[in-house]
Scaffold this motif. Structure first.
Motif, mmCIF file in Angstrom:
data_model
loop_
_atom_site.group_PDB
_atom_site.id
_atom_site.type_symbol
_atom_site.label_atom_id
_atom_site.label_comp_id
_atom_site.label_asym_id
_atom_site.label_seq_id
_atom_site.Cartn_x
_atom_site.Cartn_y
_atom_site.Cartn_z
ATOM 1 N N TYR A 274 0.829 -1.196 0.000
ATOM 2 C CA TYR A 274 0.000 0.000 0.000
ATOM 3 C C TYR A 274 0.867 1.252 0.000
ATOM 4 O O TYR A 274 1.971 1.279 0.525
ATOM 5 N N LYS A 275 0.334 2.294 -0.600
ATOM 6 C CA LYS A 275 1.063 3.556 -0.682
ATOM 7 C C LYS A 275 0.852 4.359 0.596
ATOM 8 O O LYS A 275 -0.235 4.356 1.188
ATOM 9 N N LEU A 276 1.891 5.069 1.007
ATOM 10 C CA LEU A 276 1.756 5.998 2.121
ATOM 11 C C LEU A 276 1.234 7.357 1.662
ATOM 12 O O LEU A 276 0.330 7.911 2.284
ATOM 13 N N PRO A 277 1.767 7.954 0.587
ATOM 14 C CA PRO A 277 1.118 9.177 0.063
ATOM 15 C C PRO A 277 -0.276 8.827 -0.428
ATOM 16 O O PRO A 277 -0.472 7.799 -1.079
ATOM 17 N N THR A 278 -1.248 9.663 -0.137
ATOM 18 C CA THR A 278 -2.639 9.266 -0.345
ATOM 19 C C THR A 278 -3.296 9.883 -1.569
ATOM 20 O O THR A 278 -4.491 9.711 -1.763
ATOM 21 N N SER A 279 -2.555 10.590 -2.415
ATOM 22 C CA SER A 279 -3.219 11.229 -3.548
ATOM 23 C C SER A 279 -2.226 11.489 -4.664
ATOM 24 O O SER A 279 -1.006 11.483 -4.459
ATOM 25 N N GLY A 280 -2.768 11.732 -5.859
ATOM 26 C CA GLY A 280 -1.951 12.199 -6.976
ATOM 27 C C GLY A 280 -1.040 11.143 -7.563
ATOM 28 O O GLY A 280 -1.081 9.966 -7.214
ATOM 29 N N ASP A 281 -0.197 11.572 -8.512
ATOM 30 C CA ASP A 281 0.799 10.699 -9.126
ATOM 31 C C ASP A 281 2.002 10.616 -8.197
ATOM 32 O O ASP A 281 3.115 11.051 -8.508
ATOM 33 N N TRP A 282 1.760 10.030 -7.038
ATOM 34 C CA TRP A 282 2.692 10.086 -5.925
ATOM 35 C C TRP A 282 4.033 9.427 -6.246
ATOM 36 O O TRP A 282 5.031 9.745 -5.620
ATOM 37 N N TRP A 283 4.059 8.481 -7.197
ATOM 38 C CA TRP A 283 5.287 7.717 -7.416
ATOM 39 C C TRP A 283 6.363 8.507 -8.153
ATOM 40 O O TRP A 283 7.494 8.059 -8.252
ATOM 41 N N TYR A 284 6.008 9.688 -8.677
ATOM 42 C CA TYR A 284 7.069 10.446 -9.362
ATOM 43 C C TYR A 284 6.872 11.951 -9.377
ATOM 44 O O TYR A 284 7.784 12.683 -9.759
ATOM 45 N N ASP A 285 5.710 12.475 -8.984
ATOM 46 C CA ASP A 285 5.444 13.891 -9.263
ATOM 47 C C ASP A 285 6.177 14.851 -8.325
ATOM 48 O O ASP A 285 6.157 16.065 -8.550
ATOM 49 N N GLY A 286 6.817 14.349 -7.273
ATOM 50 C CA GLY A 286 7.648 15.193 -6.423
ATOM 51 C C GLY A 286 6.889 16.066 -5.459
ATOM 52 O O GLY A 286 7.493 16.830 -4.704
ATOM 53 N N LYS A 287 5.564 15.980 -5.446
ATOM 54 C CA LYS A 287 4.779 16.822 -4.548
ATOM 55 C C LYS A 287 4.733 16.206 -3.146
ATOM 56 O O LYS A 287 4.925 15.003 -2.965
ATOM 57 N N ASP A 288 4.450 17.058 -2.192
ATOM 58 C CA ASP A 288 4.406 16.633 -0.804
ATOM 59 C C ASP A 288 2.989 16.164 -0.459
ATOM 60 O O ASP A 288 2.240 16.852 0.228
ATOM 61 N N HIS A 289 2.626 14.989 -0.945
ATOM 62 C CA HIS A 289 1.288 14.469 -0.701
ATOM 63 C C HIS A 289 1.139 14.049 0.751
ATOM 64 O O HIS A 289 2.074 13.518 1.359
ATOM 65 N N LYS A 309 2.888 -9.210 5.529
ATOM 66 C CA LYS A 309 3.951 -8.210 5.597
ATOM 67 C C LYS A 309 3.439 -6.899 5.012
ATOM 68 O O LYS A 309 2.803 -6.880 3.959
ATOM 69 N N SER A 310 3.720 -5.805 5.682
ATOM 70 C CA SER A 310 3.328 -4.484 5.186
ATOM 71 C C SER A 310 4.422 -3.957 4.270
ATOM 72 O O SER A 310 5.516 -3.617 4.732
ATOM 73 N N LEU A 311 4.132 -3.898 2.983
ATOM 74 C CA LEU A 311 5.074 -3.330 2.026
ATOM 75 C C LEU A 311 4.617 -1.908 1.752
ATOM 76 O O LEU A 311 3.679 -1.674 0.990
ATOM 77 N N MET A 312 5.280 -0.943 2.392
ATOM 78 C CA MET A 312 4.838 0.447 2.387
ATOM 79 C C MET A 312 5.521 1.207 1.257
ATOM 80 O O MET A 312 6.756 1.306 1.223
ATOM 81 N N ALA A 313 4.714 1.743 0.354
ATOM 82 C CA ALA A 313 5.249 2.412 -0.826
ATOM 83 C C ALA A 313 5.480 3.887 -0.541
ATOM 84 O O ALA A 313 4.568 4.615 -0.136
ATOM 85 N N GLU A 314 6.721 4.319 -0.758
ATOM 86 C CA GLU A 314 7.088 5.727 -0.649
ATOM 87 C C GLU A 314 7.833 6.127 -1.917
ATOM 88 O O GLU A 314 8.290 5.284 -2.695
ATOM 89 N N GLN A 326 6.151 12.348 4.121
ATOM 90 C CA GLN A 326 6.628 10.984 4.280
ATOM 91 C C GLN A 326 7.734 10.909 5.330
ATOM 92 O O GLN A 326 7.797 9.968 6.125
ATOM 93 N N GLN A 327 8.603 11.901 5.329
ATOM 94 C CA GLN A 327 9.662 11.937 6.328
ATOM 95 C C GLN A 327 9.065 12.013 7.736
ATOM 96 O O GLN A 327 9.520 11.324 8.658
ATOM 97 N N ALA A 328 8.028 12.837 7.882
ATOM 98 C CA ALA A 328 7.393 12.982 9.194
ATOM 99 C C ALA A 328 6.769 11.663 9.643
ATOM 100 O O ALA A 328 6.835 11.300 10.828
ATOM 101 N N TYR A 329 6.168 10.942 8.714
ATOM 102 C CA TYR A 329 5.570 9.654 9.070
ATOM 103 C C TYR A 329 6.644 8.655 9.484
ATOM 104 O O TYR A 329 6.484 7.925 10.468
ATOM 105 N N ASN A 330 7.735 8.620 8.748
ATOM 106 C CA ASN A 330 8.821 7.708 9.110
ATOM 107 C C ASN A 330 9.351 8.016 10.511
ATOM 108 O O ASN A 330 9.602 7.107 11.312
ATOM 109 N N ASP A 331 9.531 9.305 10.784
ATOM 110 C CA ASP A 331 10.020 9.697 12.107
ATOM 111 C C ASP A 331 9.018 9.306 13.195
ATOM 112 O O ASP A 331 9.401 8.845 14.281
ATOM 113 N N PHE A 332 7.732 9.500 12.911
ATOM 114 C CA PHE A 332 6.696 9.117 13.866
ATOM 115 C C PHE A 332 6.737 7.617 14.144
ATOM 116 O O PHE A 332 6.678 7.174 15.292
#
Length: 978
Positions: A274-289, A309-314, A326-332
């Motif tokens: 599952y993806k962690l960013p929840t919107s948009g073309d998250w896999w390449y668009d460079g936005k802070d989703h 197993k949780s395979l978390m997409a970032e 995404q950085q904030a979530y990882n830190d959390f």
């Protein structure tokens, strides 16, 4: 053996020799036919011990998009890319491995490693090698993503991401990389180059199959060359793979309950991807989703509770860093998981083959999972959705608790256990995402008969899966009813013995809720309506329990009261699967059935508002009676004849005045009623359905309470009232809450009709999928202006779990006129605890264009979809299309009753979407197929092609399929004038 490419005929013979040698070595290594891999193998151990992985998307098209490989490599290096950063971020997530997705169809087919094989972007700097080494130093495995799909090679206008000329020159023959076969050859070479150059890689994560790979035994060769590497496939269970990955499943209830979309039983390794960013073309668009912390943490926990197993997409930015969200979530996650790590590491999902209490929906809106240590002696209760009250009550599955502690605080927690339930009380320290309780037990050795002492036989069984498998003590064996329902399995206890409940572990081989994702119709093959009977001699039977089980994963408990019998028979009348899911419809598989002869009692605390409590006042004939399945092992009986026989609760408290949910746990052999009077007000009647007289059921109503203490008087005006186990008081669900239902309306799909007045037959069925009862149910269509409806509404005073309400109507359009575009809403109205709700589905009716003599949507309910399935498509006609056509004979779409009034050759118009080059095959009445070869630039861009078909006057059946290869997605068929 190194991979050496050749292009001459000599080279071809050399490759065939190498292939034969590799296959021979494979068979020797595996000790089995090359087409089958082990479900369990030592090479998998590190993955089995994992909780999660990081699915890292990063490539040449990572924003800012690069169209030149050398420039991208320069900017990556200049930006300060470091492999240690990725490894450290994975560790924050609790991940044991990284899947690096760069050779990805939407990321420019980038290869961040030096390659001698031309054809797509390849770097001089060995980013892959650096990552593998950094991971090895810190205990993080690295797997490499490989795609099968060339269709996005022209996604960016003017950019050639696949270089067929360069690869053709390298191979010494013409190869078109934009075709599936050509791309299959190109990517096939990548596998061998990577295997040769990166021995410390952990394996390949493969995004579906390519026909070239399969025909050239790629996976068998990987097994031979790198026997310690893992193979993962996306969205299908390929036997030779170690892991099945379930990509981007949505629509579950609760939304985070990812395992309910899974379809692979343990002990096969399964990922929730599952993806962690929840919107948009998250896999390449460079936005802070944004990252949904609630959903993402919920998925992480519930996956662990199902041994997934949780395979978390970032997605990393060009310099490798993650966007701030995404950085904030990882830190959390690094801090949030630390206190509960003991409940996640070295544990398995509870309530399945590893033992443990029952996961799923608990009391007062709670939902959670169980993780268990070895032997399930130590268990962890993960409350992901907290209840509306301050206690958690769940089925104990026969485990006797000795101590309960809050894992985050270390504090002991009060608990009570009886009647088959563990109740954790007075909870104050709720975590917003996962409150975890450690439950220490002394096992369940005194609650269930040993499986080896039981025998079982079934009414029907598939070869190799007899009824006896349900009591053989092995989850690797299961009973398959051979596609026959109703079906039954009879358990022989050996002699007359006490029995109180059944614990049923069904095969976890299908999703547990109806939905369509990735074009596959999926539904639950779990037991719905059932009956349990008991017999002393195997000939004379008495029904001891009947009802419906929920569509849910994990063990299901069926209480049968106090029985003494030699034989118990479970009759399964149907399952939750519908005909739209042919792989699961009418299919039944059960791993294990355990028979309990008692329920553990432990804990010093008392569950609030027990009916038999000495704090309550009893009047008349009301008295306590033993009840092994009841809370506190007792209940009150003697109700009936009015308020002279009653019980009054004096300590029913509320923090503030308002309406509350009041639940009655009652026992009744026949339908009856209770009455409740709150603070001396007028009594409220509470209907009680029939059930087993020694097994509690539940009914809830909405009542007004004042702030502070309230009195609740319970009695029955029936001549003989039900028993009362306890009452429960809690807040009402939020007004937005609607119990889960399934509403089926036919016809489905836009209805294209001809000239003049039209008649449309409409049927509807409403099914309740949740425990919350529906009251005052009404089901009916609403006629548009000028239309009439023949047939009245369907009504029911109430619906309970699994029950349905059905009806049929005839809609008539206005006479003397052609139909105009019309939408007919079919609506179910009902009350839940006094709150009104509606569920609506629309029937769309449209006039057929004048130049068409026939028109029907692919998703129309009159069609048969085989193993293909519906998926949304907003630009398509009707907003849907049929996907996953082709690749096998079963993946087809059958259009019956295609009627024309005269013979002739008609143009058959096919509306479709496709990305790349694919073909339909079209057959009329089973005749020779006609090929419709098409090409397109996107799965969201409908297009039209046509083929001629010769028809006689009358009705015909048109089949759209492709037995060997994947076909385009199908939107609609229509016939033009001959």
């Amino acid at each position: 053996m190194a991979f050496v490419p050749h292009s001459s005929s000599v080279g071809q013979r050399w490759r065939l020799f190498c292939l034969s040698l590799v296959l021979a070595v494979t068979a020797a290594l595996l000790g089995a036919p090359a087409a089958t891999a082990e479900v369990q193998h030592p090479r998998q151990q590190w993955m089995r011990e994992s909780t999660a992985g990081l699915f890292l998307h990063w490539g040449m098209f990572t924003a800012p998009r690069h169209t030149d490989c050398a420039t991208w490599e320069h900017d990556v290096t200049a930006g300060g890319w470091s492999p240690d950063y990725w490894v450290d971020e994975a560790r924050k997530l609790g991940a044991s491995y990284i899947v690096l997705a760069t050779f990805h169809s939407r990321l420019g087919y980038a290869r961040p490693w030096p390659s001698k094989i031309p054809g797509s972007c390849s770097t001089d700097r060995d980013f892959l090698g650096e990552l593998v080494n950094a991971g090895k130093a810190k205990g993080i495995k690295v797997m490499l993503y490989m795609t099968d799909d060339p269709q996005w090679h022209n996604e960016v206008a003017g950019v050639r991401t696949l270089d067929s000329d360069a690869y053709s020159a390298y191979k010494g023959e013409k190869v078109d990389l934009t075709t599936r076969e050509g791309f299959g050859r190109f990517s096939y070479d990548q596998f061998f180059e990577v295997m040769e150059n990166y021995p410390d890689l952990a394996g390949f994560w493969i995004d579906n199959d390519n026909e070239y790979w399969e025909s050239h035994q790629l996976y068998e060769q990987i097994r031979a060359k790198r026997p310690s590497w893992l193979l993962t496939n996306n969205n299908e269970d390929t036997p030779i793979m170690d892991t099945v990955s379930n990509e981007q499943k949505t629509g579950m209830t609760p939304a985070y309950d990812y395992p309910s979309a899974a379809f692979t039983p343990m002990p096969r390794i399964s990922e929730g991807d599952y993806k962690l960013p929840t919107s948009g073309d998250w896999w390449y668009d460079g936005k802070d989703h944004p990252v949904d912390f609630r959903q993402s943490t919920g998925r992480y926990i519930t996956n662990a509770g199902s041994s997934m197993k949780s395979l978390m997409a970032e997605t990393a930015m060009v310099n490798g860093r993650f966007p701030p969200s995404q950085q904030a979530y990882n830190d959390f996650m690094a801090g949030w998981t630390a206190p509960i790590r003991s409940s996640m590491e070295g544990t398995e999902g509870g309530g399945y083959m590893y033992g443990g209490m029952q996961p799923g929906f608990w009391n007062d809106g709670a939902h959670g999972v169980i993780t268990v240590g070895p032997g399930a002696v130590t268990q962890y209760v993960h409350v992901v959705t907290r209840p509306r009250t301050d206690m958690v009550r769940l089925r104990d599955n026969g485990y006797r608790a000795t101590r309960v502690t809050d894992v985050r605080t270390g504090k002991d927690v009060a608990f009570s256990q009886s009647g088959g339930y563990l109740t954790i009380l007075d909870i104050a320290d709720w975590d917003p995402y996962d409150t975890v309780f450690k439950v220490e037990t002394d096992g369940r050795q005194h609650s269930y008969y040993p499986q080896k002492s039981l025998r079982a036989a079934a009414s029907s069984a598939a070869d190799g899966h007899p009824g006896g498998a349900v009591v053989d003590g092995s989850d690797g064996n299961y009973w398959d009813s051979d596609g026959r329902l109703p079906a039954s399995v009879t358990i022989d206890l050996g002699n007359l013995r006490r029995a109180t409940s059944l614990a049923v572990n069904q095969r976890e081989w299908s999703p547990t809720h109806a939905r369509s994702t990735f074009g596959r119709p999926e539904d639950s093959a779990r037991i719905k309506d059932y009956a349990v009977s008991a017999s002393d001699d195997g000939r004379h039977w008495r029904t001891v329990r009947a009802g419906a089980l929920p569509s849910a994963r994990g063990v299901q408990l069926i209480d049968i009261g106090e029985q003494k019998a030699r034989y118990l028979k479970l009759d399964v009348r149907n399952t939750w699967a519908g005909p739209q899911a042919p792989d699961f419809f009418g299919r039944l598989r059960i791993d294990e059935i355990k028979v309990a002869y008692g329920a553990p009692v432990s804990g010093s605390a008392q569950v609030p508002l027990e009916a038999e409590s000495r704090r309550n006042d009893r009047d008349g004939a009301v008295r306590a009676s033993a009840c092994g399945a009841c809370s506190g092992s007792a209940r009150l009986v003697g109700f009936g004849g009015g308020s002279r026989n009653s019980v009054t609760f004096h300590d029913v408290t509320a923090a503030e005045a308002g309406n509350y949910r009041l639940q009655f746990d009652h026992t009744a052999g026949a339908a009856a009623s209770l009455s409740v009077r709150v603070n001396g007000a007028a009594a409220i009647d509470v209907p009680v359905p029939a059930g087993n007289p020694d097994v509690p059921g539940s009914t809830a109503v909405s009542v007004p309470l004042t702030a502070g203490a309230n009195t609740v008087e319970v009695f029955s005006t029936a001549s003989r009232g039900p028993g009362l186990d306890r009452i429960v008081v809690g807040p009402l669900p939020p007004a937005s809450y609607v119990p889960k239902t399934t509403m089926t309306v036919e016809p489905h799909g836009l209805q294209w009709v001809g000239a003049g007045q039209q008649s449309v037959q409409v049927t509807a069925e409403l099914r309740l999928d949740a425990d919350d009862a529906l009251d005052g149910v009404r089901l009916a269509p609403k006629a548009p202006a000028g239309w009439t409806v023949e047939g009245g509404p369907a009504t029911a005073s109430s619906l309970r779990l699994g029950q349905t309400l059905k009806a049929r109507w005839t809609l008539l359009s206005p006479p003397g006129a052609d139909v105009t575009p019309t939408t007919v809403p079919v609506t179910a109205e009902f009350l839940t605890l006094g709150t009104p709700h509606t569920v609506t589905q629309n029937v769309g009716i449209r006039p057929r264009p004048a130049d068409r003599v026939f028109m029907r949507e692919a998703e129309d309910s009159r069609n048969r979809l085989g193993t293909a399935g519906l998926t949304g498509c907003s630009p398509c006609s009707g907003g849907e299309k049929v996907r996953n056509i082709g690749g096998s004979a079963a993946a087809d779409v059958l259009f019956p009753d295609v009627t024309v009034d005269r013979a002739g050759t008609y143009p058959l118009f096919i509306d479709y979407t496709v990305n790349g080059d694919r073909s339909f095959l079209v057959s009329v009445d089973g005749g020779a197929p006609v090929e419709a070869a098409v090409s397109g630039i996107g799965n969201s861009t409908p297009q039209t092609t046509s083929v001629p078909v010769t028809l006689t006057a009358g009705s015909h059946t048109i089949r759209v399929y492709n037995d060997r290869k994947s076909a385009p997605d199908l939107d609609r068929l229509s016939l033009g004038q001959p």
